[in-house]
Enzyme design. Structure first.
Site, PDB file in Angstrom:
ATOM      1  N   HIS A  33       0.846  -3.736   9.104  1.00  0.00           N
ATOM      2  CA  HIS A  33       2.277  -3.710   8.797  1.00  0.00           C
ATOM      3  C   HIS A  33       3.074  -3.205   9.989  1.00  0.00           C
ATOM      4  O   HIS A  33       2.561  -2.479  10.845  1.00  0.00           O
ATOM      5  CB  HIS A  33       2.563  -2.786   7.603  1.00  0.00           C
ATOM      6  N   HIS A  44       0.836  -1.206   0.000  1.00  0.00           N
ATOM      7  CA  HIS A  44       0.000   0.000   0.000  1.00  0.00           C
ATOM      8  C   HIS A  44       0.872   1.258   0.000  1.00  0.00           C
ATOM      9  O   HIS A  44       0.617   2.202  -0.757  1.00  0.00           O
ATOM     10  CB  HIS A  44      -0.920   0.016   1.223  1.00  0.00           C
TER      11      HIS A  44
END
Length: 259
Positions: free
Chosen positions: A202, A153
């Site tokens: 993450h 992302h």
């Protein structure tokens, strides 16, 4: 020499110098991005790097699965993080490509397609190479699919929004408008990366690595466009951005190479 030729000469000299400085700045960003990625890839396997990632994640979520700020901030983060997803980028990218083709900006369309495609390849390739595990499942407030390092992302957001932002700056003659557009692109990329850590998808180093690679790749694309335009200033041919009928061509839009 009269004052008018002197001003013309100095104006051209300044445009050439500014273009070269911009190219050197892009090279600097590429070098910093690559070096940062290498350093982050080393740190993630060391105790200090892992401690940093754990500390950031724990601060974001003092209680696993319950991010700071309440439900409304978590909902907002989930909405923002989707702006870096493949589906959203594919939609926005297709719209941008069609618009650029209609406007006969063939070089820009080609570079945007290459940028997103190359970004996806970089993301998937690096994830497969490093194979880092995601944060513990208890922290993950959104679904995840593949490896953690680097953040896809963050990488794709940096590539797409920075590339689009740089393209849009060419449509505005005033510096403050250029700065606003580029600043908005950077802000979107930053927010998307932050939401990935906030939502437990993450580690912080994953996002930093994604930004590093994404920014470097976006600058590579810009340098390619810069080199092509320089070549076309001397030799016509190849994909280029045409000027539509009725578009004004200012002195600053004219090629400075070969004048």
């Amino acid at each position: 020499m009269t004052s008018s030729p002197i001003r013309t000469f100095l104006g051209r000299a300044w445009r050439i110098a500014r273009a070269e400085i911009t190219a050197l700045s892009a090279l600097f960003i590429i070098a910093v991005g690559i070096m940062s990625f290498v350093e982050l890839s080393d740190d993630m396997t060391e105790a200090d790097g892992q401690a940093f990632d754990q500390a950031v994640l724990t601060w974001m979520q003092p209680t696993p699965g319950d991010p700071r700020g309440g439900w409304w901030l978590e909902e907002a983060a989930a909405d923002l993080t989707s702006l870096g997803g493949i589906s959203v980028l594919a939609l926005f990218g297709t719209i941008a490509l069609v618009f650029l083709i209609i406007q006969r900006k063939h070089l820009s369309a080609l570079l945007l397609a290459a940028g997103v495609g190359g970004g996806v390849a970089l993301s998937e390739g690096l994830k497969a190479l490093f194979g880092r595990e995601r944060p513990p499942q208890d922290f993950q407030a959104v679904d995840t699919l593949n490896a953690s390092f680097p953040s896809g992302h963050a990488l794709l957001a940096a590539v797409f929004y920075l590339t689009l932002g740089v393209m849009l700056t060419q449509a505005f003659p005033r510096r403050h408008l250029k700065a606003f557009v580029l600043g908005a692109a950077i802000l979107i990329a930053v927010l998307i990366g932050l939401t990935r850590v906030y939502l437990g998808a993450h580690w912080a180093s994953d996002v930093l690595a994604g930004w590093s690679v994404g920014a470097a790749w976006a600058m590579v694309l810009w340098l390619v466009a810069y080199a092509v335009r320089r070549r076309q200033a001397v030799h016509a041919g190849g994909p280029h951005d045409e000027t539509l009928p009725g578009e004004a061509i200012t002195d600053t839009d004219r090629p400075v190479i070969g004048e």
